[in-house]
Design a protein around this motif. Structure first.
Motif, short mmCIF file in Angstrom:
data_model
loop_
_atom_site.label_atom_id
_atom_site.label_comp_id
_atom_site.label_asym_id
_atom_site.label_seq_id
_atom_site.Cartn_x
_atom_site.Cartn_y
_atom_site.Cartn_z
N HIS A 115 6.31 -3.64 0.39
CA HIS A 115 5.63 -5.23 0.83
C HIS A 115 6.60 -5.85 2.60
O HIS A 115 5.53 -6.66 3.36
CB HIS A 115 5.25 -6.35 -0.10
N ILE A 116 7.41 -5.89 2.14
CA ILE A 116 8.77 -6.61 2.89
C ILE A 116 7.56 -5.50 4.92
O ILE A 116 7.77 -6.19 5.71
CB ILE A 116 10.17 -5.83 3.64
N TYR A 117 7.33 -4.40 4.85
CA TYR A 117 7.20 -3.42 5.86
C TYR A 117 5.30 -3.78 6.06
O TYR A 117 5.07 -4.57 7.57
CB TYR A 117 7.10 -2.19 5.72
N VAL A 118 4.69 -4.08 5.06
CA VAL A 118 3.01 -5.26 5.28
C VAL A 118 3.62 -6.28 5.87
O VAL A 118 2.28 -6.39 6.59
CB VAL A 118 2.52 -5.18 3.80
N ILE A 119 4.00 -7.67 5.38
CA ILE A 119 4.55 -8.10 5.83
C ILE A 119 4.17 -9.13 6.67
O ILE A 119 4.26 -9.34 7.49
CB ILE A 119 5.29 -8.95 4.67
N HIS A 120 5.50 -7.95 7.73
CA HIS A 120 6.34 -7.61 8.95
C HIS A 120 5.39 -7.50 9.26
O HIS A 120 5.26 -7.95 10.71
CB HIS A 120 7.10 -6.80 9.17
N THR A 121 4.24 -5.86 9.53
CA THR A 121 3.45 -6.04 10.49
C THR A 121 2.63 -7.12 10.75
O THR A 121 2.43 -7.29 12.20
CB THR A 121 2.96 -4.41 9.97
N LEU A 122 1.85 -7.74 9.36
CA LEU A 122 0.76 -8.59 9.84
C LEU A 122 1.63 -10.32 10.09
O LEU A 122 0.57 -10.43 11.52
CB LEU A 122 0.75 -8.92 7.59
N ALA A 123 2.82 -9.91 10.14
CA ALA A 123 3.25 -10.88 10.81
C ALA A 123 3.54 -11.85 12.66
O ALA A 123 3.03 -12.07 13.54
CB ALA A 123 4.40 -11.75 10.53
N MET A 124 3.96 -9.91 12.50
CA MET A 124 3.92 -9.26 14.48
C MET A 124 2.00 -8.95 15.00
O MET A 124 2.01 -9.36 15.83
CB MET A 124 4.08 -7.78 14.52
N VAL A 165 -4.06 -10.89 -1.69
CA VAL A 165 -4.47 -9.37 -0.97
C VAL A 165 -3.54 -8.50 -1.08
O VAL A 165 -3.74 -7.03 -0.61
CB VAL A 165 -5.15 -10.08 0.95
N ILE A 166 -2.62 -8.83 -0.37
CA ILE A 166 -1.52 -7.21 -0.06
C ILE A 166 -1.41 -7.18 -1.25
O ILE A 166 -0.63 -5.86 -1.20
CB ILE A 166 0.16 -8.37 0.63
N VAL A 167 -0.53 -7.98 -2.25
CA VAL A 167 -0.31 -7.35 -3.47
C VAL A 167 -1.32 -6.39 -4.50
O VAL A 167 -1.80 -5.29 -4.71
CB VAL A 167 -0.44 -8.78 -5.08
#
Length: 193
Positions: A115-124, A165-167
């Motif tokens: 989830h850290i990588y998914v969230i960071h990618t979405l934030a970028m 959505v991410i979960v």
């Protein structure tokens, strides 16, 4: 995390369900009571002091406003106590919803890293799409501290929606990894991820 390993012992065959429940309830309530006692003195446990407020809800929010980074003693007591109580009350929970939740619990470190990588990618991606640039989202900068990101952000309702959505979106990956762990128990290190 260290407490997780310590409390993991109570989920071995040495402890029956009722003994485990009693331990969880005792330490859960003890953590909450200690939090209230220590926090009410305003002398120790957190750098943020609470103060009287105009309304009861604001007083409560001031009282529970403790430091997460670095985690203070009061933050740990306030989060561990209710978590232990939840473990005690939800141990025998059944049904489709709880079975889905268990998927995440069986691969918790994997989910955390994912989830850290998914969230960071979405934030970028969001920073790029809103004109701030993906390079503004470097991993060593807190979003609220970066002058390049002034004005960047989304409403709380959007953040909650994105969280759900991410979960949900990571569920199939977590389920696959859980099955992989189950089939490959000969690799001892998988139990840590």
């Amino acid at each position: 995390m260290a407490l997780g390993y310590v409390f993991g012992v109570i989920y071995t065959s040495k402890f029956k369900a009722e003994a485990r429940r009693k331990i969880l309830l005792t330490y859960g309530w003890l953590s909450i009571v200690l939090f209230i006692i220590i926090r009410s003195t305003n002398l120790y446990g957190d750098t943020r002091l609470w103060d009287t407020q105009a309304s009861g809800i604001n007083l409560l929010l001031s009282f529970i406003n403790v430091s997460k980074y670095p985690p203070s003693l009061l933050y740990i007591l306030l989060t561990i106590g209710p978590a232990l109580l939840l473990l005690a009350f939800l141990e025998n929970a059944k049904g489709v919803f709880w079975n889905k939740i268990l998927v995440y619990g069986k691969v918790s470190m994997f989910y955390y890293i994912l989830h850290i990588y998914v969230i960071h990618t979405l934030a970028m991606l969001a920073a790029s799409l809103t004109g701030f640039g993906a390079d503004a989202m470097v991993l060593d900068t807190w979003v609220y501290m970066s002058p390049r990101l002034q004005g960047y952000g989304f409403s709380l309702s959007f953040v909650y929606l994105l969280w759900i959505v991410i979960v949900v979106a990571t569920y199939p990956i977590c389920r696959w990894y859980g099955a992989y762990k189950q089939k490959n128990q000969r690799y001892w290190w998988l139990s840590y991820v």
